[in-house]
Design a protein around this motif. Structure first.
Motif, mmCIF file in Angstrom:
data_model
loop_
_atom_site.group_PDB
_atom_site.id
_atom_site.type_symbol
_atom_site.label_atom_id
_atom_site.label_comp_id
_atom_site.label_asym_id
_atom_site.label_seq_id
_atom_site.Cartn_x
_atom_site.Cartn_y
_atom_site.Cartn_z
ATOM 1 N N LEU A 147 -8.227 5.942 3.133
ATOM 2 C CA LEU A 147 -9.093 5.882 1.946
ATOM 3 C C LEU A 147 -9.873 7.173 1.681
ATOM 4 N N ARG A 271 -7.601 3.571 -9.359
ATOM 5 C CA ARG A 271 -8.550 4.441 -8.664
ATOM 6 C C ARG A 271 -7.815 5.553 -7.921
ATOM 7 N N SER A 298 -4.973 9.370 -2.083
ATOM 8 C CA SER A 298 -4.548 7.968 -2.129
ATOM 9 C C SER A 298 -4.844 7.408 -3.508
ATOM 10 N N GLU A 300 -4.745 3.805 -6.043
ATOM 11 C CA GLU A 300 -4.638 2.349 -6.143
ATOM 12 C C GLU A 300 -3.975 2.070 -7.491
ATOM 13 N N HIS A 333 3.269 3.699 1.953
ATOM 14 C CA HIS A 333 2.634 2.463 1.486
ATOM 15 C C HIS A 333 1.900 1.894 2.705
ATOM 16 N N GLU A 348 -7.569 -5.624 3.878
ATOM 17 C CA GLU A 348 -8.033 -5.783 2.498
ATOM 18 C C GLU A 348 -9.551 -5.744 2.414
ATOM 19 N N GLY A 351 -10.405 -2.280 1.819
ATOM 20 C CA GLY A 351 -9.832 -1.560 0.680
ATOM 21 C C GLY A 351 -8.387 -1.112 0.805
ATOM 22 N N THR A 353 -5.335 -2.180 0.157
ATOM 23 C CA THR A 353 -4.700 -3.282 -0.577
ATOM 24 C C THR A 353 -3.202 -3.015 -0.739
ATOM 25 N N GLY A 355 -1.695 -2.542 -3.434
ATOM 26 C CA GLY A 355 -1.444 -1.579 -4.513
ATOM 27 C C GLY A 355 -1.759 -0.150 -4.118
ATOM 28 N N LEU A 356 -2.175 0.057 -2.860
ATOM 29 C CA LEU A 356 -2.587 1.402 -2.427
ATOM 30 C C LEU A 356 -1.377 2.216 -1.951
#
Ligand SMILES: *Cc1c(COP(=O)(O)O)cnc(C)c1O
Length: 380
Positions: A147, A271, A298, A300, A333, A348, A351, A353, A355-356
């Motif tokens: 992150l 994001r 990274s 999202e 991923h 999760e 953060g 997730t 979709g990251l």
């Protein structure tokens, strides 16, 4: 000497035997001794190897440390560190960690009764609170993985030392080109040299750099006792990679900045995490603490797992692969690859997730990389 000069010249002088400008690869596993109590500093290849010695001296110099130690992998280096923390020790670790580091900490927690508290050390109040009780080791990544949160090294090192803890920093993402944690109070720096220091995705390696002479002795003893050492050939390849570290990190950053800017505000992106963006929550701290923002970005994606899968399938230059820090761009991923060993709820909650997507921006032409990521999002 400045950094770009030191990466080339901050090594031992030319080989004393032949004058070779680059450290020769000494493939001997053992060394003749003049008498049982007399040798030239080399006795057996696990304990010390002349090619490895040059790498270790270079690492110490670049990280502003007393001594460097090279290992067969980043996790080999971490395993060796953990040998110094017996049952009952308390480790306070940043909560956004390399998945393999988390897995090894959890192993030591379950198997050996080491206590590990995962804390968002990028939050100053949480960091203060974590060190109100005694601790033995603080474990920091900054920027964190995946992150890219930034931890205030000076403040956390001060709090950790106040609690009696040694401070370890995994500096793999920043490299000494951008950040030297020992200058902010860290006792120990860890690298996966597999990544930016090697730089070409062709070796697995690790390193420790120690700030204090007493630690240098203790960890050199453990390096020999545990035995997770690199081959002389791998030591040579890491040294060769280090020679271009300065120029490569600038090129990685140019790529990352271009990609981050192109994706920030894109309608398919929820994001963008990149410490070099003014929108990053700790951008000011990153600017103070680092000499650049690095090559990792990274993002999202809106639309979770299906959107992430479609993006990964449509990329042409970014290759879907674990690892990072090589000259070629890679995409990961985290939820299903590098951080799959972290349980979903835990992942999760902080953060990571579905979709990251994590991008290791290589040193290709930044415009081609921007075209690749925007092209893979087209129609979304
Ligand atoms: C890859 C990595 C490691 C582990 O290193 P290996 O060389 O794969 O054992 C540790 N920390 C970080 C931040 C990494 O990216």
């Amino acid at each position: 000497m400045r950094f770009d000069t030191r990466v080339i010249h901050a090594k031992q002088p030319a080989d004393p035997l032949t004058g070779a400008v680059n450290a020769p690869i000494y493939l001997s596993s053992t060394f003749r001794q003049e008498a049982p109590d007399r040798n030239r500093g080399y006795v057996y290849g696990r304990t010390a190897n002349p090619t490895r010695t040059v790498l270790e001296a270079t690492l110490a110099e670049l990280e502003s440390g007393r001594a460097g130690l090279a290992f067969a992998s980043g996790l080999g280096a971490l395993t060796t560190v953990l040998e110094a923390f017996p049952s009952g020790s308390r480790i306070v670790a940043v909560d956004d960690l390399y998945g393999g580091t988390w897995r090894l900490f959890e192993h030591h927690r379950r198997q050996f009764g080491v206590r590990v508290d995962y804390v968002d050390l990028s939050d100053p109040d949480a960091a203060e609170a974590a060190f109100r009780e005694p601790a033995d080791l603080a474990w920091i990544e900054t920027p964190t993985n995946p992150l890219l949160k930034i931890v205030d090294l000076k403040a956390v090192a001060r709090a950790a030392h106040g609690a009696g803890a040694a401070v370890g920093v995994d500096n793999t993402f920043a490299t000494p080109a951008l950040q030297r944690p020992i200058e902010f109070g860290a006792d120990l720096v860890l690298h996966s040299t597999t990544k930016y220091l090697g730089g070409h995705s062709d070796i697995i390696g690790g390193a420790l750099v120690l700030a204090k002479r007493s630690d240098a002795k203790r960890y050199a003893w453990l390096q020999n006792a545990v035995g997770a050492v690199p081959s002389p050939f791998d030591a040579f390849l890491v040294l060769r990679g280090i020679h271009t570290l300065g120029v490569r990190m600038r090129a990685h950053e140019a790529s990352a900045r271009a990609v981050a800017r192109a994706l920030e505000g894109h309608r398919a992106i929820a994001r963008v995490h990149y410490p070099g963006l003014a929108s990053h929550p700790q951008h000011a701290l990153a600017r103070r603490q680092m000499d650049g923002y690095g090559g990792m970005v990274s993002v999202e994606l809106k639309g979770g797992l299906p959107a992430a899968r479609s993006f990964l399938r449509r990329l042409k230059i970014f290759t879907l692969a674990e690892s990072l820090g090589g000259v070629e761009s890679l995409v990961d991923h985290p939820a299903s690859m590098t951080h799959a060993s972290v349980p979903r709820a835990e992942r999760e909650a902080h953060g990571v997730t579905d979709g990251l997507v994590r991008l290791s921006c290589g040193i290709e032409d930044p415009s081609d990389l921007v075209d690749d990521v925007t092209g893979a999002l087209r129609g979304r």
